[in-house]
Design an enzyme around this catalytic site. Structure first.
Site, PDB file in Angstrom:
ATOM      1  N   TYR A 147      56.671  60.370  89.455  1.00  0.00           N
ATOM      2  CA  TYR A 147      57.432  61.366  90.214  1.00  0.00           C
ATOM      3  C   TYR A 147      58.399  62.121  89.308  1.00  0.00           C
ATOM      4  O   TYR A 147      58.406  63.351  89.265  1.00  0.00           O
ATOM      5  CB  TYR A 147      58.194  60.672  91.344  1.00  0.00           C
ATOM      6  CG  TYR A 147      58.922  61.628  92.269  1.00  0.00           C
ATOM      7  CD1 TYR A 147      58.214  62.479  93.121  1.00  0.00           C
ATOM      8  CD2 TYR A 147      60.310  61.671  92.312  1.00  0.00           C
ATOM      9  CE1 TYR A 147      58.871  63.350  93.976  1.00  0.00           C
ATOM     10  CE2 TYR A 147      60.979  62.535  93.167  1.00  0.00           C
ATOM     11  CZ  TYR A 147      60.259  63.374  93.993  1.00  0.00           C
ATOM     12  OH  TYR A 147      60.908  64.241  94.830  1.00  0.00           O
ATOM     13  N   GLY A 209      75.443  47.391  95.537  1.00  0.00           N
ATOM     14  CA  GLY A 209      75.907  48.399  96.474  1.00  0.00           C
ATOM     15  C   GLY A 209      76.925  49.364  95.910  1.00  0.00           C
ATOM     16  O   GLY A 209      77.384  50.268  96.624  1.00  0.00           O
ATOM     17  N   GLN A 211      76.268  51.416  93.410  1.00  0.00           N
ATOM     18  CA  GLN A 211      75.600  52.643  92.980  1.00  0.00           C
ATOM     19  C   GLN A 211      75.862  53.740  94.006  1.00  0.00           C
ATOM     20  O   GLN A 211      76.028  53.461  95.192  1.00  0.00           O
ATOM     21  CB  GLN A 211      74.098  52.425  92.761  1.00  0.00           C
ATOM     22  CG  GLN A 211      73.282  52.095  93.979  1.00  0.00           C
ATOM     23  CD  GLN A 211      73.179  50.607  94.263  1.00  0.00           C
ATOM     24  OE1 GLN A 211      74.110  49.857  94.050  1.00  0.00           O
ATOM     25  NE2 GLN A 211      72.017  50.177  94.763  1.00  0.00           N
ATOM     26  N   THR A 212      75.924  54.981  93.543  1.00  0.00           N
ATOM     27  CA  THR A 212      76.333  56.072  94.426  1.00  0.00           C
ATOM     28  C   THR A 212      75.209  57.064  94.672  1.00  0.00           C
ATOM     29  O   THR A 212      74.289  57.205  93.872  1.00  0.00           O
ATOM     30  CB  THR A 212      77.537  56.831  93.840  1.00  0.00           C
ATOM     31  OG1 THR A 212      77.131  57.499  92.630  1.00  0.00           O
ATOM     32  CG2 THR A 212      78.706  55.908  93.566  1.00  0.00           C
ATOM     33  N   ARG A 277      72.030  54.755  88.799  1.00  0.00           N
ATOM     34  CA  ARG A 277      73.316  54.168  89.177  1.00  0.00           C
ATOM     35  C   ARG A 277      74.224  55.187  89.859  1.00  0.00           C
ATOM     36  O   ARG A 277      75.055  54.817  90.683  1.00  0.00           O
ATOM     37  CB  ARG A 277      74.026  53.626  87.925  1.00  0.00           C
ATOM     38  CG  ARG A 277      73.323  52.438  87.263  1.00  0.00           C
ATOM     39  CD  ARG A 277      73.828  52.256  85.847  1.00  0.00           C
ATOM     40  NE  ARG A 277      73.523  53.443  85.036  1.00  0.00           N
ATOM     41  CZ  ARG A 277      74.030  53.657  83.827  1.00  0.00           C
ATOM     42  NH1 ARG A 277      74.880  52.798  83.303  1.00  0.00           N
ATOM     43  NH2 ARG A 277      73.694  54.738  83.149  1.00  0.00           N
TER      44      ARG A 277
END
Length: 320
Positions: A147, A209, A211-212, A277
């Site tokens: 991708y 959790g 990571q943004t 991340r």
């Protein structure tokens, strides 16, 4: 946008494509929706099928298409990891062969063409937030490469057609987008969290959790695509389209649980390979050249999306 254009939307029965087709019809255009229905659905365009200005064509863009159109929106490609990793070779073909075929069509009929690229061209970025001048940090041999690198090659093809054939091109780099008509099983974080919350299943977070991501509501994104297509030939992009409001994955999970009123707990699992991340668009270029910035607040967009999935799940008897 003047009325009366003949417009091709590839991937037009998908999540973004169906919203785009609907908006183009409302503006008075004739719309040809081409989709092989790999991840798209006729249900997404059911409300458009009776329009005399709308035509659906089941077609895979890895094969040539010969039609007469004024503009092409090239959206055809699976966009969620579980779908694009299922058949990675075909995913690469959709981006590369598909772009070659659609660029060839645009060249033959002298049509303006827009490529739906992606924030994934930035990979796991070392620059934050990401701006268009950043070349990215992408693993060319990992499980997401079909991708990421497929979309990067598609951008190359678009700009080579511009340089070699003076084709009128537009390239939009789309960041995380959500809203009604996402698939129940598409594996994206917003749909995963909403379905899990509505069914009171554990909310699955990969990694810790922190990571943004930055989430743009579909109506805002479609407005950005239309504004980009309407620019003059001197504006080619790439242009970032996304919501610059950044939040952590665990914050998103907590917000979804609150909006649904769910009894779901949070469950942590291992982070997938090459999962970014950080993800946050710099949209200064879109503001400057398109006069565009998202207007739908996350709370409001999530409420609409939750209502959509609640209806789907109730129709299947999964929510009482």
């Amino acid at each position: 946008m003047r009325k009366g254009k003949n417009i091709l939307v590839t991937g037009g029965a998908g999540f973004l494509g169906s919203h785009l087709c609907e908006k183009l019809l409302r503006a008075g255009h004739d719309v040809l929706c081409a989709d092989n229905l790999y991840t798209g659905s006729k249900e997404n365009i059911r409300g458009l099928l009776n329009s005399a200005q709308f035509e659906f064509l089941r077609h895979d863009i890895t094969f040539p298409l010969y039609v007469e159109v004024d503009e092409v929106f090239n959206l055809a490609c699976p966009a969620s990891p579980i779908h694009y990793q299922y058949d990675p070779v075909q995913t690469t073909k959709a981006s590369v062969h598909g772009s070659i075929n659609m660029l060839g069509l645009a060249k033959r009929v002298n049509a303006k063409i827009l490529q739906a690229s992606t924030s994934e061209v930035y990979g796991d970025p070392e620059v934050h937030p990401q701006e268009e001048s950043y070349w990215g940090r992408v693993n060319p041999i990992g499980p997401r490469s079909c991708y990421d690198e497929g979309k990067r090659c598609a951008e190359t093809l678009f700009f080579d057609y511009r340089r070699q054939h003076n084709l009128s091109i537009k390239v939009a780099r789309i960041f995380n987008t959500y809203g009604p008509r996402m698939r129940l099983n598409d594996g994206r974080v917003v749909s995963n969290f909403i379905v899990q919350a509505l069914t009171n299943q554990p909310i699955t977070i990969y990694g810790n959790g922190t990571q943004t991501r930055s989430f743009c509501y579909v109506d805002d994104l479609i407005d950005g695509l239309l504004r980009l297509m309407d620019t003059g030939d001197d504006i080619t992009g790439p242009v970032n389209l996304g919501n610059p409001a950044e939040l952590s994955i665990i914050e998103l999970a907590e917000l979804v649980i609150e909006l649904v009123g769910s009894r779901s707990s949070i469950e942590f699992k291992l982070l997938p390979i090459d999962d970014p991340r950080q993800r946050q668009p710099n949209i200064d270029l879109a503001r400057r050249t398109l006069g565009w910035s998202p207007s739908v607040q996350l709370h409001d967009g999530l409420a609409k999306t939750i209502a959509y999935f609640d209806g789907l799940l109730r129709s299947e008897g999964r929510v009482q």
